[in-house]
Write a protein that holds these residues in place. Structure first.
Motif: not given
Length: 354
Positions: A31, A33-34, A37, A67, A348-349, A351-354
């Motif tokens: 991923d 973006t991940l 980060n 990921k 971080n994960i 917040s990213y998936e919310e």
């Protein structure tokens, strides 16, 4: 149908299958973006503690899909650069839960059993083993669960003595049965070497020394614990799940160890990894990976590995993560350093998936 036409149809079908396979294998699991980060979080921590290098791997529990795969190392300047070889092998401070799982499998010990760690100093043959708080008088009598939460070398050593006594081969046999140290290779990751043992000393091996293992091999084992005992192959390209071992240990032993890993976050030295957004479980670890050229210890150029590994959410695990940082000189702390990176990545994960 003419043989020539039939041959063309067969060749076309084979070509189509191969093309489909090549396309499938070329689809990365990363991923982006991940990955970005995680790189930022790791680089910030390495700079903060003036570390030599660091690695983070984020993997889906059930599929083994990676990921994020980040390796950074300090070059000549103070800057950190991407490191292609994320397969460095060295001793690990994350061995205590592995050894406890093997001990639980014998049926001779339980989490609530107690051992006396004394004043934190324990003679082992011609050498002396110490707990990290030996200068404060040690932990005294504690349960095996508390021993994991305290990262007590002596608690693990006495657990091994209770479970295996004078039959250390039974310990090594269980490690092999549980496929500890697998896999030997991963498509897309170069230079991964088979796990190896340098000395067949059960006691020192049980706390992480006398072995060479890479972070991704450690993560594979911890992910199997997270996955209720099923060990899956880590993969960088989207493909079907490959099972290395369908059940590394009994459900009862796995459940007990997961309980200890969760307790470590709520009541142990793993508290710096605790997230306010989701429940996590895991284990911190610190081990010495080199000494000075003259063999002396605890000097400024002695190198340590500080690590944290495991999973979230506790109730329905989705991801397992390993953080491994190499740092020269004291202070070092798996919980405060690697555990803090783990927490930031988890948040971080979420917040990213919310």
């Amino acid at each position: 149908m003419k043989p020539t036409i039939l041959l063309l149809i067969i060749l076309y079908s084979l070509s189509a299958c191969q093309s489909k396979q090549q396309v499938t294998e070329s689809i990365s699991t990363i991923d982006s973006t991940l990955q970005a980060n995680v790189t930022s979080v790791l680089e910030s921590k390495l700079s903060e503690i003036n570390a030599q290098s660091g690695q983070v791997i984020v993997m889906e529990v059930q599929s083994g899909q990676i990921k994020a795969l980040v390796g950074l190392t300090k070059k000549d300047s103070a800057d950190y650069q991407p490191c292609e070889n994320v397969c460095v092998q060295q001793p690990t401070g994350l061995m205590h839960p592995v050894s406890l799982l093997a001990a639980l499998e014998t049926g001779k010990v339980k989490l609530e059993d107690k051992v006396d760690t004394g004043n934190g100093i324990y003679p082992v043959g011609n050498e002396t083993m110490k707990d990290h708080n030996w200068h404060r008088g040690g932990y005294g009598e504690i349960t095996l669960q508390r021993g994991i939460a305290c990262s007590s070398n002596i608690a693990t050593t006495k657990t091994m003595e209770m479970a295996f006594g004078d039959n250390p081969q039974a310990y090594f046999d269980l490690l092999a049965k549980m496929d500890y140290g697998k896999p030997d290779s991963i498509t897309g990751i170069a230079n991964l070497q088979p796990y190896s043992i340098t000395e067949t000393d059960m006691i020192w091996l049980s706390i992480g020394y006398n072995q060479f293992i890479s972070p991704i091999q450690v993560l594979t084992f911890y992910n199997a614990i997270t996955n209720d005992g099923k060990m899956v192959q880590p993969q960088l390209y989207k493909d079907s799940v490959v099972v290395i071992n369908p059940q590394i240990a009994s459900k009862a032993s796995i459940d007990s160890l997961k309980q200890a890993l969760a307790f470590n976050i709520t009541d142990g030295l793993g508290q710096p990894a605790k997230s306010e957004k989701v429940t996590v479980a895991g284990k911190q670890g610190t081990c010495q990976v080199s000494t000075n050229e003259d063999g002396t210890e605890n000097k400024s150029d002695t190198e340590y590995a500080v690590e944290f590994c495991d999973y979230f959410p506790v109730e329905n695990p989705q991801y397992s993560i390993i953080v491994s940082i190499n740092k020269k000189g004291l202070p070092v702390s798996g919980g405060l350093m690697a555990g803090d990176v783990f927490r930031q990545i988890v948040d971080n994960i979420i917040s990213y998936e919310e």
